[in-house]
Motif scaffolding. Structure first.
Motif, PDB file in Angstrom:
ATOM      1  N   TRP A 198       0.829  -1.205   0.000  1.00 50.64           N
ATOM      2  CA  TRP A 198       0.000   0.000   0.000  1.00 50.64           C
ATOM      3  C   TRP A 198       0.868   1.261   0.000  1.00 50.64           C
ATOM      4  O   TRP A 198       2.021   1.211   0.406  1.00 50.64           O
ATOM      5  CB  TRP A 198      -0.895  -0.003   1.245  1.00 50.64           C
ATOM      6  N   PRO A 199       0.272   2.396  -0.416  1.00 53.71           N
ATOM      7  CA  PRO A 199       1.047   3.647  -0.393  1.00 53.71           C
ATOM      8  C   PRO A 199       1.578   3.973   1.014  1.00 53.71           C
ATOM      9  O   PRO A 199       2.675   4.490   1.152  1.00 53.71           O
ATOM     10  CB  PRO A 199       0.040   4.702  -0.850  1.00 53.71           C
ATOM     11  N   VAL A 200       0.769   3.688   2.032  1.00 53.27           N
ATOM     12  CA  VAL A 200       1.241   3.800   3.419  1.00 53.27           C
ATOM     13  C   VAL A 200       1.123   2.400   4.017  1.00 53.27           C
ATOM     14  O   VAL A 200       0.021   1.890   4.194  1.00 53.27           O
ATOM     15  CB  VAL A 200       0.421   4.804   4.243  1.00 53.27           C
ATOM     16  N   ASP A 201       2.265   1.772   4.284  1.00 49.71           N
ATOM     17  CA  ASP A 201       2.250   0.348   4.651  1.00 49.71           C
ATOM     18  C   ASP A 201       2.816   0.110   6.052  1.00 49.71           C
ATOM     19  O   ASP A 201       3.312  -0.961   6.339  1.00 49.71           O
ATOM     20  CB  ASP A 201       3.033  -0.466   3.623  1.00 49.71           C
ATOM     21  N   PHE A 202       2.732   1.140   6.922  1.00 49.85           N
ATOM     22  CA  PHE A 202       3.271   0.962   8.273  1.00 49.85           C
ATOM     23  C   PHE A 202       2.343   1.599   9.302  1.00 49.85           C
ATOM     24  O   PHE A 202       1.592   2.529   8.989  1.00 49.85           O
ATOM     25  CB  PHE A 202       4.684   1.548   8.394  1.00 49.85           C
ATOM     26  N   THR A 203       2.385   1.064  10.503  1.00 49.86           N
ATOM     27  CA  THR A 203       1.535   1.523  11.603  1.00 49.86           C
ATOM     28  C   THR A 203       2.295   1.316  12.920  1.00 49.86           C
ATOM     29  O   THR A 203       3.411   0.796  12.923  1.00 49.86           O
ATOM     30  CB  THR A 203       0.232   0.693  11.699  1.00 49.86           C
ATOM     31  N   CYS A 204       1.640   1.691  14.007  1.00 52.09           N
ATOM     32  CA  CYS A 204       2.138   1.361  15.345  1.00 52.09           C
ATOM     33  C   CYS A 204       1.110   0.438  15.994  1.00 52.09           C
ATOM     34  O   CYS A 204       0.027   0.889  16.388  1.00 52.09           O
ATOM     35  CB  CYS A 204       2.283   2.609  16.208  1.00 52.09           C
ATOM     36  N   ARG A 205       1.422  -0.853  16.076  1.00 53.19           N
ATOM     37  CA  ARG A 205       0.536  -1.807  16.754  1.00 53.19           C
ATOM     38  C   ARG A 205       1.037  -2.079  18.167  1.00 53.19           C
ATOM     39  O   ARG A 205       2.193  -1.827  18.482  1.00 53.19           O
ATOM     40  CB  ARG A 205       0.477  -3.116  15.967  1.00 53.19           C
TER      41      ARG A 205
ATOM     42  N   LEU B   4      -1.554  10.970   6.757  1.00 55.62           N
ATOM     43  CA  LEU B   4      -0.522  10.026   7.211  1.00 55.62           C
ATOM     44  C   LEU B   4       0.846  10.344   6.628  1.00 55.62           C
ATOM     45  O   LEU B   4       0.976  10.789   5.482  1.00 55.62           O
ATOM     46  CB  LEU B   4      -0.911   8.602   6.793  1.00 55.62           C
ATOM     47  N   SER B   5       1.873  10.047   7.402  1.00 53.95           N
ATOM     48  CA  SER B   5       3.242  10.142   6.903  1.00 53.95           C
ATOM     49  C   SER B   5       3.442   9.126   5.786  1.00 53.95           C
ATOM     50  O   SER B   5       2.930   8.014   5.836  1.00 53.95           O
ATOM     51  CB  SER B   5       4.243   9.857   8.019  1.00 53.95           C
ATOM     52  N   ARG B   6       4.213   9.505   4.788  1.00 58.27           N
ATOM     53  CA  ARG B   6       4.503   8.599   3.671  1.00 58.27           C
ATOM     54  C   ARG B   6       5.965   8.164   3.678  1.00 58.27           C
ATOM     55  O   ARG B   6       6.503   7.768   2.646  1.00 58.27           O
ATOM     56  CB  ARG B   6       4.169   9.289   2.347  1.00 58.27           C
ATOM     57  N   ARG B   7       6.549   8.209   4.844  1.00 53.92           N
ATOM     58  CA  ARG B   7       7.966   7.859   4.937  1.00 53.92           C
ATOM     59  C   ARG B   7       8.134   6.333   4.938  1.00 53.92           C
ATOM     60  O   ARG B   7       8.640   5.731   5.897  1.00 53.92           O
ATOM     61  CB  ARG B   7       8.524   8.462   6.230  1.00 53.92           C
ATOM     62  N   THR B   8       7.710   5.710   3.850  1.00 59.41           N
ATOM     63  CA  THR B   8       7.681   4.241   3.795  1.00 59.41           C
ATOM     64  C   THR B   8       9.084   3.636   3.770  1.00 59.41           C
ATOM     65  O   THR B   8       9.261   2.481   4.141  1.00 59.41           O
ATOM     66  CB  THR B   8       6.930   3.750   2.538  1.00 59.41           C
ATOM     67  N   ASP B   9      10.064   4.410   3.333  1.00 58.34           N
ATOM     68  CA  ASP B   9      11.432   3.868   3.267  1.00 58.34           C
ATOM     69  C   ASP B   9      12.042   3.733   4.655  1.00 58.34           C
ATOM     70  O   ASP B   9      12.986   2.960   4.828  1.00 58.34           O
ATOM     71  CB  ASP B   9      12.311   4.761   2.379  1.00 58.34           C
ATOM     72  N   ASP B  10      11.501   4.462   5.636  1.00 58.91           N
ATOM     73  CA  ASP B  10      12.077   4.399   6.978  1.00 58.91           C
ATOM     74  C   ASP B  10      10.996   4.703   8.021  1.00 58.91           C
ATOM     75  O   ASP B  10      10.996   5.773   8.628  1.00 58.91           O
ATOM     76  CB  ASP B  10      13.235   5.408   7.076  1.00 58.91           C
ATOM     77  N   PRO B  11      10.064   3.743   8.206  1.00 57.86           N
ATOM     78  CA  PRO B  11       8.909   3.997   9.079  1.00 57.86           C
ATOM     79  C   PRO B  11       9.285   4.424  10.495  1.00 57.86           C
ATOM     80  O   PRO B  11       8.579   5.227  11.100  1.00 57.86           O
ATOM     81  CB  PRO B  11       8.188   2.640   9.121  1.00 57.86           C
ATOM     82  N   ALA B  12      10.396   3.913  11.005  1.00 60.30           N
ATOM     83  CA  ALA B  12      10.768   4.218  12.392  1.00 60.30           C
ATOM     84  C   ALA B  12      11.068   5.696  12.597  1.00 60.30           C
ATOM     85  O   ALA B  12      11.091   6.177  13.727  1.00 60.30           O
ATOM     86  CB  ALA B  12      11.954   3.364  12.828  1.00 60.30           C
TER      87      ALA B  12
END
Lengths: 79, 411
Positions: free
Chosen positions: B48-55, B211-219
């Motif tokens: 997905w365009p945004v593929d990270f979350t905080c679970r 949402l942030s789109r920093r998919t290359d470095d989600p942390a």
């Protein structure tokens, strides 16, 4: 347990997350804490599992797993 | 006692935290002080365009609640029940021994059981109405989080869910305090819960550009107040506070973690999702909370800011904080670590604020490398900063233009 009871036991364990040790042929759904809505949900899943059609309200919480297996068998369950 | 004598304080006698920083109060504090973001790639959103979350890491509802009980509960309810049990345990309350009719529950939620809705909508499209689960409605209604917590702990006083979007958790604490002030309850569990990290909800948030789109470095994606921030990281979680009148808490020998002494709320009446550009609503809420506490702007030692890491929120809120409170308070946004748990955020952060007061330490804002040059506030970053905190503020802003602020003080 007969084959249908086994399959129902498997559904209760795998899909409803009922503790396996609590599942016996003569245990009632009331004892398993199934209310009327959960019994309708069970009917939906048994429909798919056995290729039958169980009407809402046909499964009641006084019934045992064995009673449910008989109901499913009477409706021509395909195993 | 801090604040005017007539200010109405309620003791925070127990705390339950189930967040991306951990499960449990100690785990959360350790996670916060580490300053390490919990954002990570999310299997459910692969490609997905945004593929990270905080679970919430390691949350096992079957283990914590029992398989059959967990099966009947949506995840936002599961999180809230676990947080509520923790909070009661922390407060030293045993539901077997209290008068349940005097116990209330006020929780915030925004998106309800969206996972169940999505699953059942698919069942409807695939199989027609008869294939829809009879549990769709009871599992997905937003109020069920309060109803199910009440069932779990035997709370038979007033219960409700409040919905002010991302301010809901803060609104819940303010609302709970009124139930104690009026005498309707002797104990209130106040908090918030959210778990809406589903494909549909995430697509919606993403399409808003929130949402942030920093998919290359989600942390490094959740970076509140940083010059290079580009949006928030969606999170799940729950926070619950046990609140009691101070005299009642003392009478039973409870040791408060902190005192909720003031609450204020205001509405932008400006735009459905964009904050008022001058932050007038949150300023009004903050000033009202301080007045309610009988305190002035110069009394504030610490702010746990809403600080979502969106370009608009952080500059609006940061300017407002400087305008109202000046250079003094140590500001942090714990969303750098946890991401943004929407309706749960305010309650989680009220808990974090109480912990900062107790530990005399302000946790750092994760990922803050270069403060937004528009801002003049003192944001803590890099490492926790020690400070005696007598008075702290927690702010929340929600879609809909809802603003809420809490004033917490040392006991």
């Amino acid at each position: 347990m007969n084959a249908i009871e086994e399959r129902i036991a498997e559904v209760l364990s795998a899909q409803f997350k009922v503790e396996r040790a609590a599942i016996e042929p003569d245990v009632t759904f009331a004892a398993l804490r199934f209310d009327s809505l959960v019994l309708i949900e069970l009917g939906l899943i048994l429909d798919t599992e056995f290729g039958v059609e169980i009407d809402d309200g046909e499964l009641t919480n006084e019934m045992t797993i064995s009673d449910a297996a008989e109901l499913v068998a009477a409706k021509g369950a395909s195993l | 006692m801090v604040g005017r004598a007539e200010a109405f304080g309620v003791a925070v006698t127990g705390l339950g935290l189930v967040t991306p920083a951990g499960i449990g109060v100690k785990e959360n504090w350790d996670g916060l002080t580490s300053g390490v973001s919990r954002a990570a790639p999310d299997e459910a959103l692969r490609g997905w365009p945004v593929d990270f979350t905080c679970r919430v890491p390691g949350f096992d509802p079957e283990e914590l609640l029992g398989g059959f009980s967990a099966w009947q509960l949506e995840r936002f309810v599961q999180l809230a029940i676990v947080a509520s049990r923790q909070a009661l345990d922390d407060a030293g309350w045993d539901p077997a021994t209290w008068d349940g009719a005097r116990v209330g529950v006020v929780l915030g939620n925004s998106l309800g059981g969206v996972q169940t809705v999505e699953r059942q909508h698919r069942a409807l499209l695939d199989g027609g109405p008869r294939r829809v689960s009879p549990l769709l409605i009871p599992m997905s209604m937003v109020n069920m989080v309060a109803g199910q917590v009440a069932i779990d702990i035997g709370a038979r006083g007033p219960s409700q869910v409040v919905a002010t979007a991302c301010a809901s958790g803060t609104t819940a604490v303010g609302t709970a305090r009124e139930l104690l002030r009026s005498g309707a309850c002797d104990v209130v569990l106040a908090g918030g819960s959210e778990s809406a990290l589903t494909p549909l909800a995430m697509a919606g948030l993403s399409r808003m550009g929130a949402l942030s789109r920093r998919t290359d470095d989600p942390a490094t994606a959740s970076r509140p107040f940083d010059a290079d921030r580009d949006g928030f990281v969606a999170a799940e979680g729950a926070g619950v506070l046990v609140l009691e009148r101070i005299a009642d808490a003392r009478a039973r020998g409870a040791v408060p973690r902190a005192v909720v002494r003031g609450y204020g709320a205001a509405t932008d009446a400006h735009h459905p999702t964009a904050p008022d550009p001058d932050g007038r609503g949150i300023e009004q809420a903050l000033r009202a909370a301080l007045a309610d506490a009988g305190l002035g702007p110069s009394d504030v030692d610490h702010v746990n800011a809403h600080g979502t890491s969106t370009p608009l929120n952080d500059v609006t809120e940061g300017r407002m904080l400087h305008r109202v409170l000046g250079d003094g308070p140590l500001v942090t946004s714990t969303k750098g670590v946890t991401g943004h748990a929407l309706a749960a955020a305010g309650a989680i952060e009220a808990g974090f604020t109480a912990l900062a007061i107790q530990h005399r330490s302000v946790p750092p804002t994760a990922n803050l490398a270069r403060l937004d040059p528009e801002l003049e506030i003192d944001v803590v970053y890099g490492a926790p900063r020690s400070a005696v905190i007598e008075v702290a503020v927690s702010t929340s802003l929600g879609f809909g233009g809802h603003n809420a602020a809490l004033v917490l003080t040392a006991d």
